[in-house]
Design a protein around this motif. Structure first.
Motif, PDB file in Angstrom:
ATOM      1  N   GLY A  67       0.491   1.546   6.015  1.00  0.00           N
ATOM      2  CA  GLY A  67      -0.644   1.829   6.275  1.00  0.00           C
ATOM      3  C   GLY A  67      -1.202   1.493   7.449  1.00  0.00           C
ATOM      4  N   ASP A 109      -3.210   6.468   6.455  1.00  0.00           N
ATOM      5  CA  ASP A 109      -2.966   5.116   6.673  1.00  0.00           C
ATOM      6  C   ASP A 109      -4.631   4.311   6.804  1.00  0.00           C
ATOM      7  OD1 ASP A 109      -0.365   5.124   6.676  1.00  0.00           O
ATOM      8  OD2 ASP A 109      -0.116   5.432   8.803  1.00  0.00           O
ATOM      9  N   ASP A 146      -3.472   4.784  -1.958  1.00  0.00           N
ATOM     10  CA  ASP A 146      -4.063   4.914  -0.602  1.00  0.00           C
ATOM     11  C   ASP A 146      -5.420   5.532  -0.952  1.00  0.00           C
ATOM     12  OD1 ASP A 146      -2.027   4.160   1.121  1.00  0.00           O
ATOM     13  OD2 ASP A 146      -0.790   6.052   0.673  1.00  0.00           O
ATOM     14  N   THR A 154       0.752  -1.152  -0.028  1.00  0.00           N
ATOM     15  CA  THR A 154       0.056   0.091  -0.128  1.00  0.00           C
ATOM     16  C   THR A 154       0.845   1.204  -0.103  1.00  0.00           C
ATOM     17  OG1 THR A 154      -0.023   0.371   2.388  1.00  0.00           O
ATOM     18  CG2 THR A 154      -1.501  -1.124   1.312  1.00  0.00           C
ATOM     19  N   GLY A 155       0.330   2.263  -0.446  1.00  0.00           N
ATOM     20  CA  GLY A 155       0.923   3.564  -0.691  1.00  0.00           C
ATOM     21  C   GLY A 155       1.056   4.254  -1.761  1.00  0.00           C
ATOM     22  N   GLU A 176       3.071   6.253  -2.468  1.00  0.00           N
ATOM     23  CA  GLU A 176       4.312   6.590  -2.902  1.00  0.00           C
ATOM     24  C   GLU A 176       5.178   5.551  -3.567  1.00  0.00           C
ATOM     25  OE1 GLU A 176       3.398   5.976  -0.193  1.00  0.00           O
ATOM     26  OE2 GLU A 176       4.833   5.179   1.401  1.00  0.00           O
TER      27      GLU A 176
HETATM   28 MG    MG Z   1       1.928   4.561   3.537  1.00  0.00          MG
END
Ligand code: MG
Ligand code: AMP
Length: 397
Positions: free
Chosen positions: A247, A254, A223, A180-181, A183
């Motif tokens: 997250g 998160d 996200d 997850t994320g 970035e």
């Molecule tokens: Mg994250």
């Protein structure tokens, strides 16, 4: 805050049913876990046989300290049996592994024999020498491998020696992997400023395979609440275990936490350990769920501590603890009492025995520390700073 040991016990208590068994060819069963006790269908070896190339004789015919001259009744090649009974004064030329003829009790190695036309001169050996007894390896009906045993090369060889070419093993747990994320980017694609390549999914992929389970790749999830929700539900449909990384801390983005609170029964743990404090554990539908921290070292460590034992239990293994031993600290180590700390270590064997030093900086994002390491140094909760020369627990990586 819960302890590592409480967390592990809680997780293992949730894993009640192993993955169902399947029958696989012995040749493909390396690393699989036996699903049923296995009894030998017959004695191994199935008959008394010769341990050397030489001459099968009656020990009473040998002459202690001298040479016995015996009549050679036959030359027995490997794979054949001698139909007759060896009488007094007789010898049978025999190969390694060939069944002993009736009447004989001893084999004289060919190095102690001098063959002549129709006869042989033999030095003496002790009665019963060089004979492998029927059933000395495995007795008929004895359980040779217990359910829950991991099949190593030697177990495969034993199964084959019993004439088996298929074996009942537990299925491999399927493990869905998601990163997850916003970035996080896929390696191989261009990376914009502010972005990082996905390390966790690849390290976790390797850890899952090394634990004997099958990874199923669900890629990187941004996200975005709805996307995350849909992907987690899909993942849970197709796997026994769903693993995410990132997250689960307290950042605004998160979302794993929020989404999970809606779709499953998940606990959010603060584990008294370093690195890797936040962890989400629970179920989505029929699947087990683990939300690992985003920092690469922390996610690997949480996998080893909390996910691997669960995968091993799902795969039907009996032993869920990794091997551990003690080594002598080669340097001082900072340690905060009240939590369990895991340092990446380099273990060396010296004339003083096993010694261990840390890999250097121990930040939970420093993945190269795992690369340099060949062990984890496990410092228990009650412990404070470590002085050089003190014994510490190590777990080989
Ligand atoms: Mg994250
Ligand atoms: P998070 O828990 O999502 O805040 O992530 C904690 C830290 O781990 C951040 O620095 C993230 O950029 C980093 N991180 C999260 N996911 C990954 C990943 N898949 N690979 C490498 N680093 C990650």
């Amino acid at each position: 805050m819960i302890s590592v040991i409480e967390g592990q016990a809680h997780i293992l208590a949730q894993v009640v049913r192993p993955v169902p068994a399947e029958s696989v060819p012995v040749a493909h069963a390396l690393g699989r876990v036996l699903a049923r006790d296995l009894a030998a269908p017959f004695d191994v070896p199935p008959a008394d046989n010769s341990a050397v190339d030489g001459y099968a004789v009656r020990a009473a015919d040998l002459v202690p300290g001298g040479l016995a001259r015996l009549r050679v009744v036959s030359d027995l090649p490997a794979g054949s049996i001698y139909g007759g009974t060896l009488g007094p004064g007789e010898a049978l030329r025999i190969m390694t592994g060939a069944p002993m003829p009736a009447g004989a009790d001893t084999v004289v190695p060919q190095e102690l024999a001098e063959r002549e036309e129709g006869t042989v001169r033999l030095e003496a050996v002790d009665a019963g020498s060089n004979v492998r007894a029927r059933g000395e390896d495995v007795r008929a009906d004895a359980v040779v491998l217990a359910s829950g045993a991991v099949l190593r090369p030697q177990e495969l060889g034993l199964l084959a020696s019993l004439g088996l070419h298929e074996v009942w093993v537990h299925g491999r747990p399927r493990v869905a992997l998601l990163s997850t994320g916003d970035e996080v980017v896929e390696p191989g694609l261009p990376r914009k400023p502010g972005q990082i390549y996905d390390a966790n999914r690849f390290a976790l992929h390797g850890l899952v395979e090394a634990a004997g389970a099958t990874p199923v790749d669900f890629g990187i999830v941004p996200d975005v609440r709805e996307v995350l929700r849909t992907r987690l539900l899909e993942a849970a449909e197709s796997a026994h275990v769903v693993l995410t990384s990132g997250g689960v801390s307290v950042g605004v983005y998160d979302l794993v936490k929020q989404v999970l609170a809606e779709i499953g029964g998940i606990d959010f743990w603060q584990v008294a350990m370093q690195p890797g404090r936040p962890l989400a554990v629970g179920t989505i539908g029929e699947s087990h769920f683990f939300g690992l921290p985003g920092n690469p070292v922390a996610s690997m460590l949480c996998f080893l501590l909390f996910v691997r034992p669960a995968l091993w239990k799902l795969a039907g293994r009996r032993r869920l603890e990794p091997p551990r031993f003690t080594a002598v600290a080669a340097e001082p180590m900072r340690k905060k009492a009240g939590r369990r700390e895991f340092k990446r270590g380099v273990l060396t064997f010296t004339e003083r025995g096993w010694e261990v030093a840390t890999t250097g900086p121990q930040g939970s994002g420093i993945l190269s520390s795992m690369v340099v390491a060949n062990c984890l140094i496990v410092l228990e909760e009650s412990r404070g700073d470590v002085k050089p020369g003190e014994a510490v627990l190590v777990e080989p990586l």
